[in-house]
Design a protein around this motif. Sequence first.
Motif, mmCIF file in Angstrom:
data_model
loop_
_atom_site.group_PDB
_atom_site.id
_atom_site.type_symbol
_atom_site.label_atom_id
_atom_site.label_comp_id
_atom_site.label_asym_id
_atom_site.label_seq_id
_atom_site.Cartn_x
_atom_site.Cartn_y
_atom_site.Cartn_z
ATOM 1 N N GLU A 32 0.860 -1.178 0.000
ATOM 2 C CA GLU A 32 0.000 0.000 0.000
ATOM 3 C C GLU A 32 0.899 1.231 0.000
ATOM 4 N N TYR A 33 0.573 2.177 -0.861
ATOM 5 C CA TYR A 33 1.343 3.407 -0.994
ATOM 6 C C TYR A 33 0.401 4.601 -0.863
ATOM 7 N N LEU A 34 1.000 5.742 -0.604
ATOM 8 C CA LEU A 34 0.249 6.989 -0.580
ATOM 9 C C LEU A 34 0.950 7.967 -1.508
ATOM 10 N N PHE A 88 11.017 0.071 -10.172
ATOM 11 C CA PHE A 88 10.300 -0.949 -10.928
ATOM 12 C C PHE A 88 10.568 -0.775 -12.419
ATOM 13 N N LYS A 89 10.590 -1.894 -13.137
ATOM 14 C CA LYS A 89 10.830 -1.849 -14.581
ATOM 15 C C LYS A 89 9.559 -1.485 -15.343
ATOM 16 N N ARG A 90 8.413 -1.993 -14.878
ATOM 17 C CA ARG A 90 7.125 -1.737 -15.529
ATOM 18 C C ARG A 90 6.071 -1.450 -14.464
ATOM 19 N N VAL A 91 5.112 -0.616 -14.840
ATOM 20 C CA VAL A 91 3.987 -0.299 -13.969
ATOM 21 C C VAL A 91 2.723 -0.481 -14.783
ATOM 22 N N THR A 92 1.791 -1.274 -14.254
ATOM 23 C CA THR A 92 0.569 -1.596 -14.977
ATOM 24 C C THR A 92 -0.646 -1.342 -14.099
ATOM 25 N N LEU A 93 -1.630 -0.638 -14.627
ATOM 26 C CA LEU A 93 -2.937 -0.540 -13.982
ATOM 27 C C LEU A 93 -3.749 -1.716 -14.496
ATOM 28 N N LEU A 94 -4.039 -2.683 -13.625
ATOM 29 C CA LEU A 94 -4.748 -3.877 -14.062
ATOM 30 C C LEU A 94 -6.132 -3.530 -14.597
ATOM 31 N N ASP A 95 -6.574 -4.276 -15.608
ATOM 32 C CA ASP A 95 -7.892 -4.040 -16.197
ATOM 33 C C ASP A 95 -9.011 -4.151 -15.172
ATOM 34 N N ASP A 96 -8.836 -5.029 -14.189
ATOM 35 C CA ASP A 96 -9.882 -5.218 -13.179
ATOM 36 C C ASP A 96 -9.560 -4.482 -11.867
ATOM 37 N N ALA A 97 -8.712 -3.463 -11.955
ATOM 38 C CA ALA A 97 -8.368 -2.691 -10.755
ATOM 39 C C ALA A 97 -9.620 -2.033 -10.185
ATOM 40 N N GLN A 98 -9.721 -2.036 -8.870
ATOM 41 C CA GLN A 98 -10.845 -1.410 -8.185
ATOM 42 C C GLN A 98 -10.541 0.079 -8.011
ATOM 43 N N ILE A 99 -11.527 0.919 -8.310
ATOM 44 C CA ILE A 99 -11.389 2.362 -8.129
ATOM 45 C C ILE A 99 -12.423 2.784 -7.090
ATOM 46 N N TYR A 103 -4.381 13.424 -1.795
ATOM 47 C CA TYR A 103 -3.791 12.188 -1.297
ATOM 48 C C TYR A 103 -4.521 11.012 -1.928
ATOM 49 N N ILE A 104 -3.756 10.133 -2.569
ATOM 50 C CA ILE A 104 -4.307 9.002 -3.312
ATOM 51 C C ILE A 104 -3.673 7.731 -2.767
ATOM 52 N N LYS A 105 -4.513 6.809 -2.297
ATOM 53 C CA LYS A 105 -4.005 5.519 -1.838
ATOM 54 C C LYS A 105 -3.880 4.589 -3.036
ATOM 55 N N VAL A 106 -2.776 3.857 -3.077
ATOM 56 C CA VAL A 106 -2.468 2.972 -4.198
ATOM 57 C C VAL A 106 -2.160 1.592 -3.631
ATOM 58 N N PHE A 107 -2.839 0.577 -4.145
ATOM 59 C CA PHE A 107 -2.626 -0.808 -3.725
ATOM 60 C C PHE A 107 -2.003 -1.560 -4.887
ATOM 61 N N THR A 108 -0.941 -2.320 -4.605
ATOM 62 C CA THR A 108 -0.213 -2.981 -5.683
ATOM 63 C C THR A 108 0.138 -4.420 -5.338
ATOM 64 N N LYS A 109 0.361 -5.196 -6.389
ATOM 65 C CA LYS A 109 1.020 -6.498 -6.298
ATOM 66 C C LYS A 109 2.330 -6.356 -7.040
ATOM 67 N N ARG A 110 3.309 -7.091 -6.576
ATOM 68 C CA ARG A 110 4.610 -7.052 -7.238
ATOM 69 C C ARG A 110 4.894 -8.396 -7.888
ATOM 70 N N ILE A 162 -0.862 -2.276 -10.317
ATOM 71 C CA ILE A 162 -1.798 -1.510 -9.499
ATOM 72 C C ILE A 162 -3.127 -2.248 -9.487
ATOM 73 N N THR A 163 -3.535 -2.671 -8.282
ATOM 74 C CA THR A 163 -4.763 -3.455 -8.136
ATOM 75 C C THR A 163 -5.945 -2.613 -7.688
ATOM 76 N N ALA A 164 -5.687 -1.478 -7.037
ATOM 77 C CA ALA A 164 -6.777 -0.617 -6.574
ATOM 78 C C ALA A 164 -6.249 0.790 -6.313
#
Length: 126
Positions: A52-54, A109-120, A61-68, A80-82
Amino acid sequence: MKFVHEDNADKEKNYLHLRRYGLTRPFNWIIDRDRDIFLAGISSMMPERDDEYLLKWKKMYIKVFTKRRWDASDRDECQITALELPRNLGEIFPEMLTVLKVAFISWGFKRVTLLDDAQIYVCDRD
């Protein structure tokens, strides 16, 4: 954008305003002081859990949830999952996403992806 990676320092706690999220200090962060932008790691940083990032950007302020996804030698992909967005973000979402991707790449990170099913999620706080 020029992001600089910094380690924890008590003097930064007030700058980051993390108390509004019930946190007293981030794990680590990168910061662009000229543009008043930062991305702080605020939870987990453990391989078995999402991170979890801010992001502070344009006084929001935007909270960012990720998987690596890791390769054997280095950070590979940040997925980016949410996102938890302030209601007033509106039409500047693409610009925010660009800033966020640059910040994660600056983090290493080498790549950053907003997943198609990311929750907003949209919330009323700034």
